[in-house]
Design a protein around this motif. Structure first.
Motif, short mmCIF file in Angstrom:
data_model
loop_
_atom_site.label_atom_id
_atom_site.label_comp_id
_atom_site.label_asym_id
_atom_site.label_seq_id
_atom_site.Cartn_x
_atom_site.Cartn_y
_atom_site.Cartn_z
N UNK A 20 0.85 -1.18 0.00
CA UNK A 20 0.00 0.00 0.00
C UNK A 20 0.90 1.23 0.00
N UNK A 21 0.56 2.23 -0.81
CA UNK A 21 1.39 3.43 -0.86
C UNK A 21 0.87 4.49 0.11
N UNK A 22 1.79 5.34 0.56
CA UNK A 22 1.43 6.41 1.49
C UNK A 22 1.73 7.77 0.89
N UNK A 23 0.79 8.70 1.09
CA UNK A 23 0.94 10.06 0.58
C UNK A 23 1.78 10.88 1.54
N UNK A 24 2.65 11.74 0.99
CA UNK A 24 3.29 12.77 1.79
C UNK A 24 2.52 14.05 1.52
N UNK A 25 2.07 14.72 2.59
CA UNK A 25 1.22 15.91 2.46
C UNK A 25 1.90 17.12 3.07
N UNK A 26 1.97 18.19 2.29
CA UNK A 26 2.53 19.47 2.75
C UNK A 26 1.41 20.30 3.36
N UNK A 27 1.63 20.77 4.61
CA UNK A 27 0.63 21.57 5.33
C UNK A 27 1.02 23.05 5.30
N UNK A 28 0.08 23.91 4.99
CA UNK A 28 0.36 25.35 4.97
C UNK A 28 0.56 25.90 6.39
N UNK A 29 1.35 26.95 6.51
CA UNK A 29 1.45 27.73 7.76
C UNK A 29 1.68 29.18 7.38
N UNK A 30 1.60 30.08 8.35
CA UNK A 30 1.70 31.51 8.06
C UNK A 30 3.12 32.06 8.14
N UNK A 31 4.09 31.23 8.47
CA UNK A 31 5.43 31.75 8.80
C UNK A 31 6.55 31.32 7.86
#
Ligand code: TYC
Length: 101
Positions: A20-31
């Motif tokens: 099973x493959x896993x996603x890498x997810x980039x999360x936004x931030x304000x800094x």
């Protein structure tokens, strides 16, 4: 129990399951500066400037963006390394992972 698939003329063979493959997810931030996010995406995920900029701007606008998919171990290692690059520079940059459906 091992599943067996039968093909005419070739007898039987064990059915091979892909991991099973896993996603890498980039999360936004304000800094975190945009340019820094792009640099991390290029270095850790081997993206071109163009690809990295697109992923960064998508996370910036929508809150998160899928970067790539890998096996579980590779996804977790890359997410950790990329998040640590932010932390080492004083930024809250965050990459997470989740299994693909
Ligand atoms: N929102 C950040 C800014 O305006 C840039 C940024 C984009 C940060 C994407 C994180 O995952 C991210 N400086």
């Amino acid at each position: 129990m091992t599943e067996i698939t039968t093909r005419p003329g070739t007898g039987t063979r064990p059915k091979t399951e892909r991991p099973r493959l896993h996603k890498v997810i980039l999360i936004n931030d304000d800094y975190t500066p945009r340019g820094f996010v792009v640099a991390v995406l290029k270095a850790e995920f081997r993206m071109t400037e163009d690809q990295a900029h697109r992923v960064m701007i998508t996370a910036h606008r929508r809150g998160a963006c899928v970067v790539a998919v890998y096996t579980k171990e590779v996804a977790e290692t890359k997410a950790t390394r990329a998040s640590e690059a932010g932390r080492a520079n004083g930024y809250p940059l965050l990459f997470t992972t989740e299994p693909e459906d």
